[in-house]
Design a protein around this motif. Sequence first.
Motif, PDB file in Angstrom:
ATOM      1  N   GLY A 200      63.201  57.389 -21.241  1.00 52.09           N
ATOM      2  CA  GLY A 200      64.533  56.904 -21.606  1.00 52.09           C
ATOM      3  C   GLY A 200      64.946  57.216 -23.016  1.00 52.09           C
ATOM      4  N   SER A 201      64.097  57.905 -23.792  1.00 47.94           N
ATOM      5  CA  SER A 201      64.456  58.272 -25.171  1.00 47.94           C
ATOM      6  C   SER A 201      63.663  59.501 -25.580  1.00 47.94           C
ATOM      7  N   ASN A 218      64.700  63.496 -20.369  1.00 50.13           N
ATOM      8  CA  ASN A 218      65.313  62.246 -20.828  1.00 50.13           C
ATOM      9  C   ASN A 218      66.376  61.873 -19.804  1.00 50.13           C
ATOM     10  N   HIS A 219      66.101  60.853 -18.975  1.00 47.47           N
ATOM     11  CA  HIS A 219      67.018  60.542 -17.879  1.00 47.47           C
ATOM     12  C   HIS A 219      68.328  59.906 -18.350  1.00 47.47           C
ATOM     13  N   THR A 220      68.450  59.612 -19.652  1.00 48.69           N
ATOM     14  CA  THR A 220      69.717  59.069 -20.151  1.00 48.69           C
ATOM     15  C   THR A 220      70.747  60.153 -20.417  1.00 48.69           C
ATOM     16  N   ASN A 221      70.296  61.401 -20.609  1.00 45.79           N
ATOM     17  CA  ASN A 221      71.252  62.471 -20.895  1.00 45.79           C
ATOM     18  C   ASN A 221      70.986  63.764 -20.128  1.00 45.79           C
TER      19      ASN A 221
END
Length: 344
Positions: A200-201, A218-221
């Motif tokens: 996540g980061s 990074n699964h957030t972006n």
Amino acid sequence: MHAVIIRQQGGPEVLHWQEVPTPEPGPGEVRVRLRAAALNHLDVWNRTGVPDGPGALKGRIPGADGAGVVDQVGPGVDPAWVDRRVVINPGISCGRCQACLSGWDTLCREYTVLGTGRDGTYAEYVTVPAANLLPMPPRLSFEEAAAFPLTFLTAWHMLVALARVQPGESVLVWGAGSGVGVAAIQVARLFSAQVFATVGSDEKLERALELGAARVFNHTNQDVHSEVKALTGKRGVDVVVEHTGEATWDQSVRALAPRGRLVTCGATTGPNGATHLRHLFAKQLQILGSYMGSKSELWELLPHVNEGRLRPVVDSVHPLAGAAEAHRRMDERQHFGKIVLRVD
């Protein structure tokens, strides 16, 4: 003794450090003087209540994982256990029914997990059945020993017993910084599978690579499904280790190769996962539900921990009286590996 108690449903502030009666072991049980206890997301559910499920376990001592020294045995237990360093298998079952005797402890009608159905390990002492003890790996500290039972057992059951991962297969692991994620990467690599992982980061990318992942996203972006398809020539992966739920479910299903297996053990982002059924049957996919694992499976993986092929990763260590601060760190999801409480 002193212990941490859940007073009411809510944030970390509902965890209270207080004096409570010291438990006495019953028939077939031992008492363990705890030296360390590790956090799991289950502890958060027990504190806050499960969405659309039972509320917080008020008045309960939380904590599933623990390591320490046996200080007393109950009737019927070999006194040779006294003074032994042990780790605790957190899953407790009757040991007599058909499910237990066939190796499916988790399907026992009496099955529970420490900190949920009975008081857990956020305490100076805990009582457990003698059948739930394992010798503590001598190469590990108490903090490291407390950090492996629940998550490594879960990952082993998911990948070995259910998904039956094979050498050369590809595995996608969501949430590589979580306890299950850390364990799943190592178990998949132990069986010579290629691992893709998500974090996540950006700060966690290198840590996941060090554990053995071939590529980390990074699964957030990043669009994980698209990245996986590109790396596999549009084929997809053979196995997906899913424990996040709603937020990742669609990508997990679409990332599977024909005849791929999705194995799930959690739903931290929500319990509802929409599945395109034509996609499911046309590609002949398998969706496998997983919950903890059997006592025998923890014994299967123990030699790999003893020899260092599987290793617990400790994110941080907090005093037992500081359990609320440890829970805040878990709530913020900035940890990589296990958050551990030291019991002095």
